[in-house]
Design an enzyme around this catalytic site. Structure first.
Site, PDB file in Angstrom:
ATOM      1  N   LYS A  13       0.818  -1.217   0.000  1.00  8.96           N
ATOM      2  CA  LYS A  13       0.000   0.000   0.000  1.00  8.96           C
ATOM      3  C   LYS A  13       0.850   1.263   0.000  1.00  8.96           C
ATOM      4  CE  LYS A  13      -2.302  -0.778   3.767  1.00  8.96           C
ATOM      5  NZ  LYS A  13      -1.603  -2.017   4.152  1.00  8.96           N
ATOM      6  N   ARG A  88      -9.880   0.586   8.532  1.00 11.80           N
ATOM      7  CA  ARG A  88      -9.589  -0.836   8.680  1.00 11.80           C
ATOM      8  C   ARG A  88     -10.727  -1.588   9.363  1.00 11.80           C
ATOM      9  NH1 ARG A  88      -3.237  -0.510  10.323  1.00 11.80           N
ATOM     10  NH2 ARG A  88      -2.391  -0.738   8.228  1.00 11.80           N
ATOM     11  N   ARG A 123      12.128  -6.643   6.140  1.00  8.95           N
ATOM     12  CA  ARG A 123      12.279  -5.188   6.126  1.00  8.95           C
ATOM     13  C   ARG A 123      13.257  -4.718   7.183  1.00  8.95           C
ATOM     14  NH1 ARG A 123       6.121  -3.027   5.325  1.00  8.95           N
ATOM     15  NH2 ARG A 123       6.001  -3.611   7.524  1.00  8.95           N
ATOM     16  N   ARG A 156      11.560  -3.484  12.967  1.00 10.07           N
ATOM     17  CA  ARG A 156      10.517  -3.045  13.877  1.00 10.07           C
ATOM     18  C   ARG A 156       9.940  -4.236  14.633  1.00 10.07           C
ATOM     19  NH1 ARG A 156       7.641  -0.052   9.555  1.00 10.07           N
ATOM     20  NH2 ARG A 156       5.947  -1.492  10.036  1.00 10.07           N
ATOM     21  N   ARG A 167      -0.938 -10.036  13.502  1.00 11.92           N
ATOM     22  CA  ARG A 167      -1.523  -8.898  12.795  1.00 11.92           C
ATOM     23  C   ARG A 167      -2.373  -9.350  11.613  1.00 11.92           C
ATOM     24  NH1 ARG A 167       3.610  -5.814  11.145  1.00 11.92           N
ATOM     25  NH2 ARG A 167       2.186  -4.342  10.142  1.00 11.92           N
TER      26      ARG A 167
END
Length: 215
Positions: A13, A88, A123, A156, A167
């Site tokens: 996104k 969301r 990431r 993170r 998640r």
């Protein structure tokens, strides 16, 4: 042009929002960026957000809606905007409707589960600048170091695999009714809703979105 980008974490996104922003000269409003900014500045809201994320949970509707409300009042949103990662939940969707915030396009980015895990867990982030790397797809010149400052890159906490799985499960459970809502809006009110598979290259997805936005 008011665009809503939907999709689970890791579906691209943020990347596609930046392309749209550059082409159509409208601001990208990313709830993720706003949340991380508050965490980095270590204000009261940021502390609350960090505690929630550490548990692998989603931030409350109240916190996110307040951040969105303040952002869309700014002058640069006059001619349109891109909502990246909001709404969301149905509650957040009703917030848009209640405040008469019209959406022209709803674009849902989809990606297989295993591909999401690979994308997110790889990431690496340079927190001060927001630069994002990936150990496989976009590695830094020197392992674990930012290309510009040479400062240490981090993973993170919400990019750890255990957190990612929580998640994704939470996203699916909460967001499914939202997808149904917009599919119904497409039938009843003619809202332009499209599902886009992002398993292909970033540039091919970009081209597909550009074709959609011409409609």
């Amino acid at each position: 042009m008011r665009i809503l980008l939907l999709g689970a974490p890791g579906t691209g996104k943020g990347t596609q929002a930046k392309f749209i922003k550059q082409k159509y000269k409208i601001p990208q409003i990313s709830t993720g960026d706003m949340l991380r900014e508050n965490i980095y500045t270590k204000n009261k809201i940021g502390e609350d957000i960090q505690k929630i994320i550490k548990k692998g949970n989603l931030v409350s509707d109240e916190i996110v809606c307040n951040l969105i409300h303040d952002r869309i009042q700014k002058k640069d949103c006059k001619n349109g905007f891109i909502l990246d990662g909001f709404p969301r939940t149905l509650e957040q969707c009703f917030y848009l409707s209640k405040n008469k915030i019209k959406i022209d396009y709803v674009l849902e980015l989809i990606l297989p589960y295993e591909s999401i895990l690979e994308r997110i867990s790889g990431r690496r982030i340079h927190i001060p600048s927001g630069r994002v790397y990936h150990v496989k797809f976009n590695p830094p010149k020197i392992k674990d170091q930012d290309d510009v400052t040479k400062e240490l890159l981090i993973t993170r906490e919400d990019d750890q695999k255990a957190s990612i799985k929580r998640r994704l499960e939470e996203y699916k459970k909460i967001t499914y009714p939202l997808i149904e809502y917009y599919l119904n809006e497409k039938k009843i009110n003619g809202i332009k809703f499209f599902q886009i598979n992002t398993i292909n290259s970033v540039l091919s997805v970009k081209k597909k979105i550009e074709e959609i936005l011409k409609q």
